[in-house]
Design a protein around this motif. Structure first.
Motif, PDB file in Angstrom:
ATOM      1  N   GLU A 399      -1.896  -7.087  -7.995  1.00  0.00           N
ATOM      2  CA  GLU A 399      -2.468  -7.609  -6.755  1.00  0.00           C
ATOM      3  C   GLU A 399      -1.592  -7.247  -5.562  1.00  0.00           C
ATOM      4  O   GLU A 399      -2.089  -6.861  -4.502  1.00  0.00           O
ATOM      5  CB  GLU A 399      -2.626  -9.138  -6.853  1.00  0.00           C
ATOM      6  N   LEU A 400      -0.262  -7.385  -5.732  1.00  0.00           N
ATOM      7  CA  LEU A 400       0.632  -7.025  -4.649  1.00  0.00           C
ATOM      8  C   LEU A 400       0.553  -5.539  -4.336  1.00  0.00           C
ATOM      9  O   LEU A 400       0.548  -5.123  -3.170  1.00  0.00           O
ATOM     10  CB  LEU A 400       2.074  -7.408  -5.011  1.00  0.00           C
ATOM     11  N   SER A 401       0.500  -4.720  -5.384  1.00  0.00           N
ATOM     12  CA  SER A 401       0.405  -3.272  -5.180  1.00  0.00           C
ATOM     13  C   SER A 401      -0.874  -2.909  -4.443  1.00  0.00           C
ATOM     14  O   SER A 401      -0.873  -2.050  -3.544  1.00  0.00           O
ATOM     15  CB  SER A 401       0.461  -2.543  -6.530  1.00  0.00           C
ATOM     16  N   LYS A 402      -1.959  -3.568  -4.814  1.00  0.00           N
ATOM     17  CA  LYS A 402      -3.229  -3.307  -4.141  1.00  0.00           C
ATOM     18  C   LYS A 402      -3.155  -3.695  -2.674  1.00  0.00           C
ATOM     19  O   LYS A 402      -3.604  -2.945  -1.792  1.00  0.00           O
ATOM     20  CB  LYS A 402      -4.348  -4.090  -4.836  1.00  0.00           C
ATOM     21  N   SER A 403      -2.562  -4.860  -2.388  1.00  0.00           N
ATOM     22  CA  SER A 403      -2.443  -5.305  -0.995  1.00  0.00           C
ATOM     23  C   SER A 403      -1.546  -4.367  -0.201  1.00  0.00           C
ATOM     24  O   SER A 403      -1.834  -4.044   0.954  1.00  0.00           O
ATOM     25  CB  SER A 403      -1.885  -6.733  -0.948  1.00  0.00           C
ATOM     26  N   ARG A 404      -0.427  -3.924  -0.828  1.00  0.00           N
ATOM     27  CA  ARG A 404       0.460  -2.988  -0.134  1.00  0.00           C
ATOM     28  C   ARG A 404      -0.259  -1.688   0.188  1.00  0.00           C
ATOM     29  O   ARG A 404      -0.116  -1.128   1.283  1.00  0.00           O
ATOM     30  CB  ARG A 404       1.698  -2.702  -1.000  1.00  0.00           C
ATOM     31  N   LEU A 407      -2.728  -2.294   2.999  1.00  0.00           N
ATOM     32  CA  LEU A 407      -2.032  -2.483   4.262  1.00  0.00           C
ATOM     33  C   LEU A 407      -1.515  -1.152   4.798  1.00  0.00           C
ATOM     34  O   LEU A 407      -1.586  -0.875   5.998  1.00  0.00           O
ATOM     35  CB  LEU A 407      -0.878  -3.466   4.078  1.00  0.00           C
ATOM     36  N   GLN A 592      -4.286  -8.349   6.554  1.00  0.00           N
ATOM     37  CA  GLN A 592      -3.858  -7.854   5.249  1.00  0.00           C
ATOM     38  C   GLN A 592      -2.368  -8.120   5.038  1.00  0.00           C
ATOM     39  O   GLN A 592      -1.931  -8.421   3.918  1.00  0.00           O
ATOM     40  CB  GLN A 592      -4.141  -6.359   5.136  1.00  0.00           C
ATOM     41  N   GLY A 593      -1.582  -8.028   6.107  1.00  0.00           N
ATOM     42  CA  GLY A 593      -0.164  -8.349   5.998  1.00  0.00           C
ATOM     43  C   GLY A 593       0.066  -9.799   5.649  1.00  0.00           C
ATOM     44  O   GLY A 593       0.928 -10.133   4.821  1.00  0.00           O
ATOM     45  N   LEU A 596      -0.618 -10.175   1.984  1.00  0.00           N
ATOM     46  CA  LEU A 596       0.472  -9.626   1.185  1.00  0.00           C
ATOM     47  C   LEU A 596       1.633 -10.617   1.081  1.00  0.00           C
ATOM     48  O   LEU A 596       2.160 -10.858  -0.012  1.00  0.00           O
ATOM     49  CB  LEU A 596       0.952  -8.313   1.809  1.00  0.00           C
ATOM     50  N   GLN A 599       0.614 -13.660  -1.111  1.00  0.00           N
ATOM     51  CA  GLN A 599       0.610 -13.331  -2.538  1.00  0.00           C
ATOM     52  C   GLN A 599       2.034 -13.247  -3.086  1.00  0.00           C
ATOM     53  O   GLN A 599       2.325 -13.733  -4.181  1.00  0.00           O
ATOM     54  CB  GLN A 599      -0.104 -11.994  -2.761  1.00  0.00           C
ATOM     55  N   GLY A 600       2.929 -12.640  -2.329  1.00  0.00           N
ATOM     56  CA  GLY A 600       4.308 -12.525  -2.788  1.00  0.00           C
ATOM     57  C   GLY A 600       4.968 -13.875  -2.963  1.00  0.00           C
ATOM     58  O   GLY A 600       5.642 -14.135  -3.971  1.00  0.00           O
TER      59      GLY A 600
END
Length: 617
Positions: A399-404, A407, A592-593, A596, A599-600
């Motif tokens: 999920e984090l990779s997708k958000s990064r 972004l 989106q930031g 991110l 989620q982190g």
């Protein structure tokens, strides 16, 4: 009845022609010879089918009307709207008892000869449900298929105590159920369901009555029960049923009718029998129902809870939960886990595979959701809400990779858009200006005020509202063409007269009505560029205090507009739109930031992700 008596609504015309409701609304407004309504209401007028067909032929828009569509329009035309359900039920009874010869309209007999009795009636019922979508709650077909496949209805005796027009039981029959039983409080719905299953060749027993108050199958037990019960029914008979034997897991609280339906299903299951029921998501977590949920878990009756997508149940547009239950068999070991999974974005095949994998090996890692140990669920809350994210460390990282990644793409887009500011260079001499009021008086611009009040919940004409403009979304309302209504054209500029700070909206697609609390500016295209004028309005609106009305008539009239040639205006307007694109990209990147970072933080707090060690960096 003659063909000249057959009528249809604007929505019927849209479906028949394939052009859509907005197009039909435009035809009614722009063509003086479009047929006038011959009945219906202001919100839902009805037109002569013959007149509409003749008009379509004259204008080159003719689309052939099928026999199926003609018979449906004929049925609607000869029946009062409030009696339509009774009429559909009567037609089904005549078809099921083979009494259509000589008594049914010729078109219906032709339809039966063409398609067969069962498909013909299914078409008529589908059109009835579509026409009365706001009155008749029906389980979506995809949800019905999922429920009967999870329940494994092949050759089973299947029960639905809130059967309605028989949607779930028809799905069960199509899946190979052996015998069907249903009950419902709506007599017309029961009659329709009876005819549907009879024509389909199913062995069925339908009864009319309130299942909770008047259990007409009191002594019967079944292999499978499926149900999409009425949501939010606060008058289900809690006081008069307080000592009912069905409440083996506890007396359902007054505000928890859904838990009464759950126990009603279990009461009618044979040992080892399966039940699948749609419920509001709140049932999985309400404090008032925790004792009953705990009892269901301790008994091994609750086997799974799936979170479905919004609109998957008949009684609500919200996202429901699907509970899977089993009547325990005496002497069987207690199941160790309950499957909780959010499958809102998963296809039926994926959900079925997940369910079967859980049944085969309940303690193995699953691709979606998790198999939760009973001891974990039996806390003070007994919350069985499905986990919204997959409970593995890898999922948090994905999920984090997708958000990064998203972004990064948005930041790149924003950077490209921001570079458009380098195209803007200083001018040697500032252009003279005129006020918007002067442009109005010169005829270069027209100003329209929308009606102060407007019904925006029904009709066949889409409506752009203040909320739509603020949210940056397409028109969300519907209304009926009426005197005083402003129908937007491409190039119109719409501004709000409320205190909500909004940006001017430039219309690109016409045929949409302007909603209340809006003003419409319509430039003469050979004298004023819409985007250029919107730029001037945007600057003026931003300069005004939020506490004032965003665009009162006097303030609009004072808006300064540069005096430029039309070619220069178009160049300025294009630059304005590039800057607007940059603003949208920056806003999306900011959102989106935020996601991110959220989620982190969540993954760190839950322990599903950890910081890299020095040697991993």
């Amino acid at each position: 009845m003659t063909g000249h008596d057959t009528t249809l609504t604007a929505a019927d015309i849209a479906r028949m022609t394939g052009y859509g409701r907005a197009a039909v609304s435009n035809w009614r407004r722009r063509y003086a010879d479009f047929p006038r309504p011959v009945g219906g209401t202001a919100a839902s007028p009805q037109f002569s089918l013959v007149e509409v067909e003749q008009w379509l032929i004259r204008t080159g828009k003719k689309t052939d009307v099928s026999d199926e569509e003609r018979i449906w329009q004929q049925i609607r035309s000869e029946t009062e709207d409030l009696r339509l359900a009774r009429a559909i039920a009567d037609i089904g009874h005549r078809m099921a008892t083979q009494q259509t010869e000589g008594s049914a309209p010729a078109l219906l007999q032709q339809l039966i000869s063409k398609l067969g009795a069962s498909p013909s009636y299914e078409f008529i019922v589908a059109r009835y449900l579509e026409a009365h979508a706001r009155r008749v709650a029906v389980t979506p077909a995809e949800t019905a298929r999922l429920m009967v496949q999870i329940a494994e209805v092949d050759a089973a005796y299947v029960f639905d105590p809130a059967c309605g027009v028989g949607t779930l039981l028809k799905a069960a029959a199509d899946a190979g159920a052996g015998y069907l039983a249903g009950q419902d409080h709506d007599a017309d719905a029961v009659a329709i369901a009876t005819s549907r299953l009879s024509l389909a060749g199913g062995k069925a027993d339908f009864r009319h009555g309130d299942s909770l108050r008047e259990n007409l199958f009191e002594q019967a037990t079944f292999d499978v029960a499926v149900c999409d019960p009425p949501f939010r029914d606060r008058f289900w008979g809690s006081s008069e049923l307080s000592s009912d034997l069905r409440w083996a897991h506890g007396l359902p609280p007054r505000g928890e009718p859904e838990l009464a339906w759950v126990q009603h299903l279990l009461w009618h299951l044979k040992p080892g029998g399966r039940a699948v029921i749609l419920l509001p998501a709140a049932v999985s977590a309400r404090t008032s129902g925790r004792r009953i949920r705990a009892s269901l878990i301790r008994a091994g009756a609750l086997r799974a809870v799936f979170a479905l997508s919004a609109g998957a149940a008949s009684g609500s547009s919200a996202a429901p939960h699907l509970w899977v239950l089993r009547q325990p068999v005496q002497g069987d070991p207690l199941p160790a886990r309950v499957l909780l999974a959010d499958v809102a974005d998963k296809p039926i095949g994926h959900v079925l595979d997940l369910w079967r994998r859980f049944l085969a090996e309940p303690e193995t890692e699953l691709p979606v959701g998790c198999a939760v140990p009973l001891i974990v669920l039996l806390d003070d809350r007994v919350d069985v809400t499905p986990i919204r994210s997959e409970e593995t460390a890898g999922q948090g990282n994905r999920e984090l990779s997708k958000s990064r990644s998203e972004l990064s793409g948005l930041l790149a887009e924003a950077t490209r858009a921001i570079t458009t500011s380098s195209d803007l260079v200083p001018v040697s001499e500032v252009a003279a200006t005129v006020t918007l009021g002067q442009l109005l008086r010169s005829g270069a611009l027209s100003l329209f005020q929308t009606p102060a009040r407007m019904e925006v919940s029904s009709g066949d004409l889409p409506v752009l509202t203040v909320t739509d403009i603020v949210a940056g979304r397409p028109p969300s309302g519907w209304t009926t063409d009426a005197p005083g209504l402003i129908v937007l054209e491409p190039g119109d500029i719409v501004v709000s007269v409320t205190r909500i700070q909004t940006e001017p909206h430039v219309v690109t697609t016409g045929g949409v009505a302007a909603g209340p609390q809006l003003q419409v500016l319509r430039p003469e295209p050979d004298r004023l560029d819409s985007d250029f004028l919107a730029c001037s309005l945007h600057a003026a609106l931003r300069a005004r205090p939020v506490s004032s009305s965003a665009s009162s008539r006097s303030e609009l009239h004072r808006t300064p507009v540069a005096l430029l040639a039309i070619a220069d205006q178009r160049s300025y307007g294009a630059a304005y739109q590039r800057l607007r694109s940059a603003a949208r990209a920056l806003q999306q990147a900011r959102d989106q930031g935020d996601l991110l970072i959220t989620q982190g933080i969540s993954c760190l707090a839950e322990g599903t992700l950890r910081p890299k060690t020095d040697h991993e960096v």
